[in-house]
Design an enzyme around this catalytic site. Structure first.
Site, PDB file in Angstrom:
ATOM      1  CD  GLU A 107     -44.581 -30.648 -11.736  1.00 41.39           C
ATOM      2  OE1 GLU A 107     -43.631 -30.457 -12.241  1.00 41.39           O
ATOM      3  OE2 GLU A 107     -45.664 -30.003 -11.793  1.00 41.39           O
ATOM      4  CG  HIS A 133     -42.947 -32.236 -19.928  1.00 40.84           C
ATOM      5  ND1 HIS A 133     -43.731 -33.524 -19.999  1.00 40.84           N
ATOM      6  CD2 HIS A 133     -43.033 -31.603 -19.003  1.00 40.84           C
ATOM      7  CE1 HIS A 133     -44.260 -33.448 -18.710  1.00 40.84           C
ATOM      8  NE2 HIS A 133     -43.844 -32.341 -18.236  1.00 40.84           N
ATOM      9  NE  ARG A 155     -40.427 -32.147 -16.357  1.00 42.69           N
ATOM     10  CZ  ARG A 155     -40.781 -30.968 -16.226  1.00 42.69           C
ATOM     11  NH1 ARG A 155     -40.134 -30.054 -16.871  1.00 42.69           N
ATOM     12  NH2 ARG A 155     -41.732 -30.799 -15.307  1.00 42.69           N
ATOM     13  CG  HIS A 206     -40.871 -28.904 -21.197  1.00 40.53           C
ATOM     14  ND1 HIS A 206     -42.264 -28.488 -21.621  1.00 40.53           N
ATOM     15  CD2 HIS A 206     -40.740 -28.611 -20.001  1.00 40.53           C
ATOM     16  CE1 HIS A 206     -42.764 -27.854 -20.469  1.00 40.53           C
ATOM     17  NE2 HIS A 206     -41.792 -28.035 -19.579  1.00 40.53           N
ATOM     18  NE  ARG A 237     -37.186 -26.533 -16.312  1.00 40.77           N
ATOM     19  CZ  ARG A 237     -38.526 -26.505 -16.190  1.00 40.77           C
ATOM     20  NH1 ARG A 237     -39.230 -26.044 -15.070  1.00 40.77           N
ATOM     21  NH2 ARG A 237     -39.494 -27.218 -17.107  1.00 40.77           N
TER      22      ARG A 237
HETATM   23  P1  FAD Z   1     -41.969 -16.356 -21.580  1.00 42.69           P
HETATM   24  O1  FAD Z   1     -43.024 -16.517 -20.762  1.00 42.69           O
HETATM   25  O2  FAD Z   1     -41.810 -17.208 -22.691  1.00 42.69           O
HETATM   26  O3  FAD Z   1     -41.966 -14.917 -22.281  1.00 42.69           O
HETATM   27  C1  FAD Z   1     -41.265 -14.471 -23.263  1.00 42.69           C
HETATM   28  C2  FAD Z   1     -41.599 -13.287 -23.956  1.00 42.69           C
HETATM   29  O4  FAD Z   1     -40.476 -12.581 -24.713  1.00 42.69           O
HETATM   30  C3  FAD Z   1     -42.845 -13.234 -24.990  1.00 42.69           C
HETATM   31  O5  FAD Z   1     -43.757 -12.086 -24.275  1.00 42.69           O
HETATM   32  C4  FAD Z   1     -42.485 -13.132 -26.267  1.00 42.69           C
HETATM   33  O6  FAD Z   1     -43.175 -12.482 -27.134  1.00 42.69           O
HETATM   34  C5  FAD Z   1     -41.175 -12.241 -25.777  1.00 42.69           C
HETATM   35  N1  FAD Z   1     -40.235 -12.044 -27.088  1.00 42.69           N
HETATM   36  C6  FAD Z   1     -39.503 -13.273 -27.362  1.00 42.69           C
HETATM   37  N2  FAD Z   1     -38.752 -12.935 -28.527  1.00 42.69           N
HETATM   38  C7  FAD Z   1     -38.899 -11.448 -28.679  1.00 42.69           C
HETATM   39  C8  FAD Z   1     -38.461 -10.487 -29.684  1.00 42.69           C
HETATM   40  N3  FAD Z   1     -37.472 -10.770 -30.408  1.00 42.69           N
HETATM   41  N4  FAD Z   1     -38.942  -9.382 -29.543  1.00 42.69           N
HETATM   42  C9  FAD Z   1     -39.765  -9.004 -28.675  1.00 42.69           C
HETATM   43  N5  FAD Z   1     -40.486 -10.006 -27.893  1.00 42.69           N
HETATM   44  C10 FAD Z   1     -39.707 -11.109 -27.733  1.00 42.69           C
HETATM   45  N6  FAD Z   1     -42.138 -24.129 -15.481  1.00 42.69           N
HETATM   46  C11 FAD Z   1     -42.396 -24.355 -14.050  1.00 42.69           C
HETATM   47  O7  FAD Z   1     -41.732 -23.793 -13.262  1.00 42.69           O
HETATM   48  N7  FAD Z   1     -43.782 -25.147 -14.062  1.00 42.69           N
HETATM   49  C12 FAD Z   1     -44.580 -25.412 -14.732  1.00 42.69           C
HETATM   50  O8  FAD Z   1     -45.580 -25.914 -14.349  1.00 42.69           O
HETATM   51  C13 FAD Z   1     -44.211 -25.231 -16.189  1.00 42.69           C
HETATM   52  N8  FAD Z   1     -45.048 -26.051 -17.038  1.00 42.69           N
HETATM   53  C14 FAD Z   1     -44.738 -25.395 -18.610  1.00 42.69           C
HETATM   54  C15 FAD Z   1     -45.617 -25.991 -19.431  1.00 42.69           C
HETATM   55  C16 FAD Z   1     -45.454 -25.583 -20.614  1.00 42.69           C
HETATM   56  C17 FAD Z   1     -46.272 -26.103 -21.793  1.00 42.69           C
HETATM   57  C18 FAD Z   1     -44.441 -25.087 -21.065  1.00 42.69           C
HETATM   58  C19 FAD Z   1     -43.973 -24.710 -22.380  1.00 42.69           C
HETATM   59  C20 FAD Z   1     -43.640 -24.532 -20.149  1.00 42.69           C
HETATM   60  C21 FAD Z   1     -43.543 -24.751 -18.752  1.00 42.69           C
HETATM   61  N9  FAD Z   1     -42.743 -24.356 -17.815  1.00 42.69           N
HETATM   62  C22 FAD Z   1     -43.051 -24.442 -16.507  1.00 42.69           C
HETATM   63  C23 FAD Z   1     -41.659 -23.563 -18.243  1.00 42.69           C
HETATM   64  C24 FAD Z   1     -41.938 -22.110 -17.711  1.00 42.69           C
HETATM   65  O9  FAD Z   1     -43.480 -21.952 -18.211  1.00 42.69           O
HETATM   66  C25 FAD Z   1     -41.274 -21.059 -18.558  1.00 42.69           C
HETATM   67  O10 FAD Z   1     -39.702 -21.379 -18.429  1.00 42.69           O
HETATM   68  C26 FAD Z   1     -41.292 -19.601 -18.171  1.00 42.69           C
HETATM   69  O11 FAD Z   1     -42.648 -19.190 -18.120  1.00 42.69           O
HETATM   70  C27 FAD Z   1     -40.619 -18.820 -19.042  1.00 42.69           C
HETATM   71  O12 FAD Z   1     -40.862 -17.442 -18.743  1.00 42.69           O
HETATM   72  P2  FAD Z   1     -40.023 -16.165 -19.211  1.00 42.69           P
HETATM   73  O13 FAD Z   1     -40.582 -15.090 -18.922  1.00 42.69           O
HETATM   74  O14 FAD Z   1     -38.722 -16.323 -19.174  1.00 42.69           O
HETATM   75  O15 FAD Z   1     -40.546 -16.202 -20.914  1.00 42.69           O
HETATM   76  C1  SIN Z   2     -45.394 -29.921 -16.134  1.00 42.84           C
HETATM   77  O1  SIN Z   2     -46.617 -29.374 -15.402  1.00 42.84           O
HETATM   78  O2  SIN Z   2     -45.296 -31.045 -16.109  1.00 42.84           O
HETATM   79  C2  SIN Z   2     -44.332 -28.965 -16.487  1.00 42.84           C
HETATM   80  C3  SIN Z   2     -43.711 -28.423 -15.181  1.00 42.84           C
HETATM   81  C4  SIN Z   2     -42.132 -27.980 -15.636  1.00 42.84           C
HETATM   82  O3  SIN Z   2     -41.962 -27.687 -16.812  1.00 42.84           O
HETATM   83  O4  SIN Z   2     -41.735 -27.262 -14.795  1.00 42.84           O
END
Ligand code: FAD
Ligand code: SIN
Length: 533
Positions: free
Chosen positions: A116, A244, A292, A353, A388
């Site tokens: 990427e 993104h 990006r 994103h 990032r």
């Molecule tokens: P999340 O997975 O968002 O979990 C947050 C949790 O907190 C959820 O359960 C939510 O309900 C809970 N929560 C929030 N507020 C409250 C509250 N007030 N009370 C109770 N619960 C709450 N990153 C990569 O490294 N590679 C990728 O390929 C990639 N692709 C992506 C594609 C998309 C479409 C998106 C949106 C993001 C992508 N990212 C990618 C980024 C990555 O997915 C996220 O940064 C990462 O998954 C975040 O994980 P997390 O555990 O911090 O939060």
């Molecule tokens: C993507 O798959 O393009 C998202 C990857 C990322 O947010 O790290």
């Protein structure tokens, strides 16, 4: 009232990884995981491209991954943290594989590795184009097998409890602010409950919903950041919002935009403008695989120059077999709206994103508030700096979940419950007369942030945003003080706080660096610093 040694807010990759580790280290202690939505409705579930990790030492090296991360971060990464994440990454990825996550393999059994923007090597492990869904599944399955994890869904955490709730005056300079637990709105009973904890982890994810167009699901409202800011904890680098470059452009569709993973460009997809020109070569020698920030700004500039709402991603040179082998989900989604990617180009536009900043933590995931840790997207660990590197966030979440676990496991024995905390006081509040006011304020907030605090900023726009947010804040605060609480109102309040923090960070940063581009200060300042609020 619940009481737990370890409280985990959030059921994405960060929260679940930590919960699994703590639960297996302390089989006699209860670990409580809470989420405001269903178990898997998280940013994690939507991750597509994969997880960046060095696991082919013949062609790749830690030094290269470190360098790519530092280049993307544009002078603001914490080099020690970058080294920790890159070097500990392979061990953490092996753990999730051991918990059952499957990554695509070649016929000879070796992992398939994608590329990427900003990566000098092919190093991204993936599960087709639904990597996050697979990782979340594996984590939830592992959690289900761990009997000392209690999982509570549909519980909205409102605020962390500190000395403030015991009547003490807390300011940013008060030393030893301590977290004793949280107040939650139980969405099934509609009651506000008090949860006591010895150690709390915030893993509440991102804040993309602050913008009108985002790849993030509806849960991404910056609740954790907002709670810590209210509790007078440290927040940093909020101005670095990653857009993104390629979200699917679907006119009329509101809410979460479908992502077209950057891995499509890694495999050869080409961006074209309205006139069919492959314009990226005019912006950067790395063309479609530049980092990006550069690609998103180039698209923004092409859209403005040619007066269009999107550009095109050309995959017509792929065969159906080649495309669907890696991207079956994208193929199906495009087909469902009449786009056969072998014949038609895909309309794409940038969308909010990822939040690079967040709750400031040290290298053990400790926030500035005692007994409160943060990891995953809500945290600012120092890995990402001003931008990032793609696919580094799943890795960061796993590495820091481990760091938090190590530190929390050591500390827990010295912490006692605080039994003298008051219950939530809802006296004098009534049902809001018009819920529509909340919806309208949310739309206004998203417009303000998209129009004035988007990919390209300037001082006049930031001042406008600031004034408009002040008014929204005042109106919402009045509603909050007088109404019985709903998740919509709580999220609106949190998102306005997050918007304010983004604007504040952006206004303080008198330069253009990484994801923050201000046309009034197009160059970089020699004062390289993180902005801590
Ligand atoms: P999340 O997975 O968002 O979990 C947050 C949790 O907190 C959820 O359960 C939510 O309900 C809970 N929560 C929030 N507020 C409250 C509250 N007030 N009370 C109770 N619960 C709450 N990153 C990569 O490294 N590679 C990728 O390929 C990639 N692709 C992506 C594609 C998309 C479409 C998106 C949106 C993001 C992508 N990212 C990618 C980024 C990555 O997915 C996220 O940064 C990462 O998954 C975040 O994980 P997390 O555990 O911090 O939060
Ligand atoms: C993507 O798959 O393009 C998202 C990857 C990322 O947010 O790290």
């Amino acid at each position: 009232m619940h009481k737990t040694d370890f409280l985990v807010i959030g059921s994405g990759i960060a929260g679940l990884t930590y919960a699994l580790k703590v639960a297996s280290k302390f089989p006699d202690k209860k670990v409580l995981v809470m989420t405001k939505a269903t178990a898997d409705e998280t940013n994690t579930k939507y991750a597509q491209g994969g997880i960046a990790v060095v696991n082919d030492l013949e062609n790749d090296s830690f030094a290269k991954h470190i360098e790519d991360t530092l280049i993307a971060g544009d002078g603001l990464c914490n080099e020690k943290v970058v080294e920790i994440v890159v070097k500990e990454g392979p061990e953490r990825v092996q753990e999730i594989i051991d918990w059952g996550a499957r990554f695509d393999r070649e016929d000879d059994g070796d992992y398939k590795r994608g590329k990427e923007g900003g990566h000098s090597e092919f190093r991204i492990l993936h599960h087709k184009d639904v990597t996050g869904k697979e990782m979340e599944r594996a984590l939830l399955d592992a959690v289900a097998g761990q009997t000392n994890i209690e999982f509570i869904k549909h519980c909205f955490v409102i605020d962390i409890i500190t000395q403030h709730h015991m009547g003490y005056l807390i300011t940013k300079s008060t030393p030893d602010v301590e977290c004793y637990g949280v107040y939650v709105l139980n969405l099934e009973t509609n009651r506000i409950e008090k949860i006591l904890s010895k150690i709390t982890l915030l893993a509440t994810g991102g804040n993309g919903q602050v913008y009108r167009t985002t790849t993030n699901p509806s849960i991404a409202t910056g609740d954790g950041v907002s709670m810590v800011y209210r509790a007078k904890g440290r927040i940093e680098n909020m101005e670095f919002i990653q857009f993104h470059p390629t979200a699917l452009y679907e006119p009329g569709v509101r809410g979460q935009a479908f992502l077209i993973t950057e891995a499509v460009r890694g495999d050869g997809g080409i961006l074209r403008n309205k006139n069919g020109e492959a314009f990226m070569e005019r912006y950067d020698e790395r063309k479609d695989l530049a980092p990006r920030d550069i690609v998103a700004r180039a698209i923004d500039s092409e859209m403005k120059r040619t007066g269009t709402e999107h550009v095109w991603l050309d995959c017509r040179h792929f065969t159906k077999e080649k495309f669907t082998e890696h991207f079956p989900n994208i193929y199906e989604k495009c087909l469902s709206i009449g786009i056969d990617i072998t014949q038609h180009m895909i309309p794409v536009a940038p969308a909010a994103h990822y939040s690079c900043g967040g709750i400031k933590t040290d290298e053990w995931g400790r926030s500035s508030i005692k007994s409160l840790y943060a990891c995953g997207e809500c945290a600012s660990t120092g890995l990402h700096g001003a931008n990032r590197l793609a696919s580094n966030s799943l890795l960061e979440a796993m590495v820091f979940a481990h760091k938090c676990f190590i530190d929390a496991a050591e500390k827990v024995k010295d912490i006692s419950f605080n039994h003298s905390l008051p219950d939530w006081n809802a006296e004098g509040t009534t049902e809001p007369r018009e819920m529509i006011l909340i919806t309208q304020s949310l739309k206004e907030l998203q417009l303000i942030m998209s129009d004035y605090v988007g990919i390209v900023r300037n001082d006049v726009r930031l001042q406008r945003a600031s004034r408009r947010l002040d008014l929204l804040w005042e109106e919402t605060e009045q509603l909050y003080q007088s109404s019985s609480l709903s998740p919509q109102l709580l999220e609106l309040r949190n998102m306005i706080t997050v918007g304010y923090l983004i604007v504040k960070g952006a206004s303080f940063r008198k330069e253009s660096r990484g994801l923050h581009y201000n046309t009034d200060y197009p160059g970089k300042s020699h004062l390289v610093q993180n902005i801590v609020l």
